[in-house]
Design a protein around this motif. Structure first.
Motif, PDB file in Angstrom:
ATOM      1  N   PRO A 130      25.257  44.769 -43.563  1.00  0.00           N
ATOM      2  CA  PRO A 130      25.644  45.763 -42.604  1.00  0.00           C
ATOM      3  C   PRO A 130      25.345  45.267 -40.972  1.00  0.00           C
ATOM      4  CG  PRO A 130      23.670  46.695 -43.632  1.00  0.00           C
ATOM      5  CD  PRO A 130      24.228  45.624 -44.405  1.00  0.00           C
ATOM      6  N   SER A 131      24.339  44.145 -41.002  1.00  0.00           N
ATOM      7  CA  SER A 131      23.890  43.562 -39.793  1.00  0.00           C
ATOM      8  C   SER A 131      25.083  42.636 -39.260  1.00  0.00           C
ATOM      9  CB  SER A 131      22.753  43.019 -39.965  1.00  0.00           C
ATOM     10  OG  SER A 131      22.562  41.758 -40.618  1.00  0.00           O
ATOM     11  N   ALA A 132      25.882  42.292 -40.201  1.00  0.00           N
ATOM     12  CA  ALA A 132      27.043  41.225 -39.748  1.00  0.00           C
ATOM     13  C   ALA A 132      27.938  41.859 -38.520  1.00  0.00           C
ATOM     14  CB  ALA A 132      27.788  40.777 -40.867  1.00  0.00           C
ATOM     15  N   SER A 133      28.065  43.085 -38.685  1.00  0.00           N
ATOM     16  CA  SER A 133      28.859  43.784 -37.424  1.00  0.00           C
ATOM     17  C   SER A 133      28.449  43.600 -36.205  1.00  0.00           C
ATOM     18  CB  SER A 133      28.981  45.152 -37.793  1.00  0.00           C
ATOM     19  OG  SER A 133      27.681  45.963 -37.993  1.00  0.00           O
ATOM     20  N   MET A 134      27.029  43.050 -36.143  1.00  0.00           N
ATOM     21  CA  MET A 134      26.525  42.895 -34.730  1.00  0.00           C
ATOM     22  C   MET A 134      26.773  41.374 -34.187  1.00  0.00           C
ATOM     23  SD  MET A 134      22.471  44.426 -34.668  1.00  0.00           S
ATOM     24  CE  MET A 134      22.106  43.358 -36.024  1.00  0.00           C
ATOM     25  N   ASN A 135      27.548  41.276 -33.272  1.00  0.00           N
ATOM     26  CA  ASN A 135      27.955  39.880 -32.574  1.00  0.00           C
ATOM     27  C   ASN A 135      27.118  39.705 -31.608  1.00  0.00           C
ATOM     28  OD1 ASN A 135      29.387  37.944 -31.442  1.00  0.00           O
ATOM     29  ND2 ASN A 135      31.435  38.784 -31.812  1.00  0.00           N
ATOM     30  N   PHE A 136      26.010  38.773 -31.831  1.00  0.00           N
ATOM     31  CA  PHE A 136      25.224  38.381 -30.595  1.00  0.00           C
ATOM     32  C   PHE A 136      25.942  37.460 -29.615  1.00  0.00           C
ATOM     33  CE2 PHE A 136      22.441  39.343 -34.341  1.00  0.00           C
ATOM     34  CZ  PHE A 136      21.619  40.406 -33.638  1.00  0.00           C
ATOM     35  N   MET A 137      27.107  36.723 -30.146  1.00  0.00           N
ATOM     36  CA  MET A 137      27.692  35.783 -29.252  1.00  0.00           C
ATOM     37  C   MET A 137      28.198  36.754 -27.831  1.00  0.00           C
ATOM     38  SD  MET A 137      27.349  32.823 -30.346  1.00  0.00           S
ATOM     39  CE  MET A 137      28.263  31.884 -29.625  1.00  0.00           C
ATOM     40  N   ASN A 138      28.598  37.815 -28.301  1.00  0.00           N
ATOM     41  CA  ASN A 138      29.341  38.644 -27.156  1.00  0.00           C
ATOM     42  C   ASN A 138      28.438  39.573 -26.313  1.00  0.00           C
ATOM     43  OD1 ASN A 138      31.632  37.739 -28.072  1.00  0.00           O
ATOM     44  ND2 ASN A 138      32.373  39.618 -29.314  1.00  0.00           N
ATOM     45  N   VAL A 139      27.201  39.385 -26.685  1.00  0.00           N
ATOM     46  CA  VAL A 139      26.073  40.053 -25.799  1.00  0.00           C
ATOM     47  C   VAL A 139      26.245  39.628 -24.269  1.00  0.00           C
ATOM     48  CG1 VAL A 139      23.713  40.936 -25.179  1.00  0.00           C
ATOM     49  CG2 VAL A 139      24.646  40.837 -27.580  1.00  0.00           C
ATOM     50  N   THR A 140      26.235  40.529 -23.216  1.00  0.00           N
ATOM     51  CA  THR A 140      26.691  39.974 -21.942  1.00  0.00           C
ATOM     52  C   THR A 140      25.444  40.795 -20.983  1.00  0.00           C
ATOM     53  OG1 THR A 140      28.149  41.729 -21.462  1.00  0.00           O
ATOM     54  CG2 THR A 140      28.884  39.289 -22.390  1.00  0.00           C
ATOM     55  N   MET A 141      25.496  40.368 -19.765  1.00  0.00           N
ATOM     56  CA  MET A 141      24.741  40.913 -18.929  1.00  0.00           C
ATOM     57  C   MET A 141      25.162  42.692 -18.733  1.00  0.00           C
ATOM     58  SD  MET A 141      22.191  40.654 -16.847  1.00  0.00           S
ATOM     59  CE  MET A 141      21.959  39.043 -16.557  1.00  0.00           C
ATOM     60  N   ALA A 142      26.472  42.889 -18.829  1.00  0.00           N
ATOM     61  CA  ALA A 142      27.026  44.203 -19.125  1.00  0.00           C
ATOM     62  C   ALA A 142      26.422  45.125 -19.900  1.00  0.00           C
ATOM     63  CB  ALA A 142      28.525  44.322 -18.970  1.00  0.00           C
ATOM     64  N   ASP A 143      26.039  44.529 -21.095  1.00  0.00           N
ATOM     65  CA  ASP A 143      25.538  45.236 -22.338  1.00  0.00           C
ATOM     66  C   ASP A 143      24.092  45.412 -22.120  1.00  0.00           C
ATOM     67  OD1 ASP A 143      27.990  45.109 -24.003  1.00  0.00           O
ATOM     68  OD2 ASP A 143      27.632  42.827 -23.826  1.00  0.00           O
ATOM     69  N   ILE A 144      23.300  44.377 -21.643  1.00  0.00           N
ATOM     70  CA  ILE A 144      21.884  44.422 -21.467  1.00  0.00           C
ATOM     71  C   ILE A 144      21.347  45.270 -20.595  1.00  0.00           C
ATOM     72  CG2 ILE A 144      20.107  42.878 -20.486  1.00  0.00           C
ATOM     73  CD1 ILE A 144      20.877  42.456 -23.500  1.00  0.00           C
ATOM     74  N   ARG A 145      22.080  45.438 -19.279  1.00  0.00           N
ATOM     75  CA  ARG A 145      21.780  45.865 -17.954  1.00  0.00           C
ATOM     76  C   ARG A 145      21.241  47.631 -18.088  1.00  0.00           C
ATOM     77  NH1 ARG A 145      25.438  44.831 -14.981  1.00  0.00           N
ATOM     78  NH2 ARG A 145      24.665  43.006 -14.094  1.00  0.00           N
ATOM     79  N   PRO A 146      22.234  48.253 -18.820  1.00  0.00           N
ATOM     80  CA  PRO A 146      21.823  49.765 -18.972  1.00  0.00           C
ATOM     81  C   PRO A 146      20.768  50.074 -19.789  1.00  0.00           C
ATOM     82  CG  PRO A 146      23.985  49.154 -20.097  1.00  0.00           C
ATOM     83  CD  PRO A 146      23.679  48.065 -19.130  1.00  0.00           C
ATOM     84  N   LEU A 147      20.929  49.199 -20.868  1.00  0.00           N
ATOM     85  CA  LEU A 147      19.704  49.465 -21.749  1.00  0.00           C
ATOM     86  C   LEU A 147      18.489  48.953 -21.185  1.00  0.00           C
ATOM     87  CD1 LEU A 147      20.951  47.834 -25.083  1.00  0.00           C
ATOM     88  CD2 LEU A 147      21.225  50.190 -24.050  1.00  0.00           C
ATOM     89  N   LEU A 148      18.176  48.100 -20.317  1.00  0.00           N
ATOM     90  CA  LEU A 148      17.010  47.731 -19.708  1.00  0.00           C
ATOM     91  C   LEU A 148      16.637  48.735 -18.534  1.00  0.00           C
ATOM     92  CD1 LEU A 148      17.033  43.829 -19.589  1.00  0.00           C
ATOM     93  CD2 LEU A 148      15.386  45.372 -20.873  1.00  0.00           C
ATOM     94  N   ARG A 149      17.665  49.105 -18.167  1.00  0.00           N
ATOM     95  CA  ARG A 149      17.431  50.277 -16.862  1.00  0.00           C
ATOM     96  C   ARG A 149      16.772  51.679 -17.770  1.00  0.00           C
ATOM     97  NH1 ARG A 149      23.016  49.707 -13.464  1.00  0.00           N
ATOM     98  NH2 ARG A 149      22.015  48.100 -11.880  1.00  0.00           N
ATOM     99  N   ARG A 150      17.230  51.775 -18.835  1.00  0.00           N
ATOM    100  CA  ARG A 150      16.605  53.018 -19.693  1.00  0.00           C
ATOM    101  C   ARG A 150      15.321  52.887 -20.017  1.00  0.00           C
ATOM    102  NH1 ARG A 150      16.169  54.183 -24.995  1.00  0.00           N
ATOM    103  NH2 ARG A 150      16.903  56.309 -25.771  1.00  0.00           N
ATOM    104  N   VAL A 151      15.059  51.803 -20.452  1.00  0.00           N
ATOM    105  CA  VAL A 151      13.762  51.462 -20.633  1.00  0.00           C
ATOM    106  C   VAL A 151      12.776  51.495 -19.447  1.00  0.00           C
ATOM    107  CG1 VAL A 151      11.961  49.704 -21.440  1.00  0.00           C
ATOM    108  CG2 VAL A 151      14.136  49.818 -22.410  1.00  0.00           C
ATOM    109  N   MET A 152      13.255  51.035 -18.118  1.00  0.00           N
ATOM    110  CA  MET A 152      12.307  51.108 -17.008  1.00  0.00           C
ATOM    111  C   MET A 152      12.092  52.537 -16.544  1.00  0.00           C
ATOM    112  SD  MET A 152      13.297  49.003 -13.410  1.00  0.00           S
ATOM    113  CE  MET A 152      14.716  50.171 -12.980  1.00  0.00           C
TER     114      MET A 152
END
Length: 309
Positions: free
Chosen positions: A162-184
Motif C-alpha cells: 500500500p505504501s507504493a502509492s506514495m510518490n515522494f518524488m512529487n512532493v513540493t512546497m505546495a504540499d508541505i506548506r499547508p501541513l506545516l502551517r497546520r502543525v504551527m
C-alpha cells in the motif's frame, strides 16, 4: 513512481526487493500468504496459528494440488545455516500427521545463497522416506518473484504494497506548506524546550527505535526529499515559527510516548498529526515532514553514546 493511475508493475520491483530482504518470521509468512492468496484465489488456504495444534506446520495450503507451504525466514544467513536442517526434520513428521493427503511440500525460505549442505541432505533423506511426496526448497528469490509477485495484477500489487502509492518524488512546497502551517497552529498542552533536541542522528537511530521494516522503508524513501521542509523552515519570515513547529512535533511525540504506544503506533500518530490521510500525495508529504524531524532529532530517541562504542 507515478500516481496510482499511471503505475506500472515494474514500479513494484523495489518493494519486492525490500520485502524479500527485510521481512522475517511472521512478516515474511504474511507477505508470502498474501501473494499466494492473490495468485491462487479460493484455491489457497492461509493457515493461522490457533488452538493446541498451532498452524498445523503450515503457512498455507493449495487445495487442488494438496501442496503445503512452510516458511522459514530468520534474520541472518548464519542463523539459517545453523537451524535449517533441524527446522526441516522437526517439522515434516508433523506435516504428514496433519495433512495425510499431502502430495507436495514446499520449504519457502529467504536465504539467497540457497540451502546449506546439511539442509539439502535433510531434504534428500525425506524424499527417500516419502517417495510419493514431492519435497523441495526452490531458489527463494526467483521462486517468489516468478511464481507469485510477477503474477499479481496491478491492483493486487497496490493492495500488498500500500505504501507504493506514495510518490515522494512529487512532493513540493505546495504540499508541505499547508501541513506545516497546520502543525504551527496546533495548540499544545505540553511544554517542550524547542532548543533541547540533541545531535544529528545516524542510521542506527531507526534500528534503535525498533521501527518495523515497512516503517523504516518509508522513512528511507522519504529522506532524499526532506530539503523541501528545510527550505520552508529557513524561508519563514518569523524564525520563531520554525521553533514553534519543532516544539509541536516534539510535544506530539512525547504525548504519544506517554500513552505507551509502540514505535510504529507513534509514527502513525505523527503522520496523522501533520495531516497524513488516505490521499497518497498528502500521506507522502506527511512522511517527508516526519522524516525531516526524525533526522533533526526532534522526535524519537537518539542512540545513547555508550551504545555506539
Amino acid at each position: 513512481m507515478g500516481a496510482v493511475g499511471v503505475m506500472k508493475k515494474s514500479d513494484f520491483n523495489l518493494h519486492f526487493d525490500f520485502a524479500f530482504g527485510n521481512y522475517h518470521h511472521t512478516e515474511f509468512e504474511k507477505w508470502f500468504a498474501d501473494m499466494a492468496a492473490s495468485v491462487f484465489d479460493t484455491d489457497f488456504e492461509s493457515i493461522k496459528a490457533g488452538g493446541i495444534h498451532g498452524d498445523k506446520k503450515s503457512d498455507g495450503r493449495r487445495i487442488s494440488t494438496e501442496t503445503i507451504y512452510q516458511c522459514y525466514a530468520p534474520e541472518s544467513p548464519r542463523t539459517f545455516a545453523e537451524n535449517a536442517k533441524a527446522k526441516i526434520l522437526d517439522s515434516f513428521p508433523d506435516v504428514i500427521s496433519y495433512w495425510p493427503n499431502l502430495k507436495e511440500w514446499v520449504f519457502v525460505h529467504n536465504n539467497v545463497a540457497g540451502l546449506p549442505t546439511s539442509a539439502s541432505d535433510a531434504l534428500e533423506e525425506l524424499r527417500k522416506q516419502y517417495p510419493s511426496i514431492r519435497i523441495f526448497a526452490p531458489s527463494p528469490r526467483r521462486f517468489l518473484k516468478d511464481n507469485f509477485h510477477d503474477k499479481l495484477t496491478l491492483q493486487q500489487l497496490i493492495d500488498i504494497y500500500p505504501s507504493a502509492s506514495m510518490n515522494f518524488m512529487n512532493v513540493t512546497m505546495a504540499d508541505i506548506r499547508p501541513l506545516l502551517r497546520r502543525v504551527m497552529n496546533h495548540r499544545s498542552t505540553v511544554s517542550v524546550n524547542a532548543l533541547d533536541f540533541g545531535d544529528l542522528p545516524d542510521e542506527a537511530k531507526i534500528d534503535f527505535n525498533s521501527l518495523s521494516p515497512d516503517a523504516k522503508f518509508n522513512l528511507q524513501r522519504a529522506r532524499p526529499h526532506v530539503d523541501v521542509v528545510e527550505r520552508y523552515l529557513t524561508g519563514m519570515n518569523n524564525p520563531q515559527n520554525a521553533s514553534k513547529i519543532q516544539a509541536q512535533m516534539r510535544s506530539k511525540y512525547e504525548e504519544a510516548k506517554d500513552m505507551e504506544y509502540n514505535s510504529d503506533e507513534i509514527l502513525g500518530e505523527l503522520i496523522q498529526f501533520v495531516g497524513g490521510s488516505t490521499v497518497p500525495a498528502e500521506n507522502a508529504a506527511a512522511y517527508v515532514i516526519v522524516t525531516y524531524f526524525f533526522d533533526a532529532c526532534d522526535i524519537f530517541e537518539n542512540v545513547p553514546d555508550d551504545a555506539l562504542c
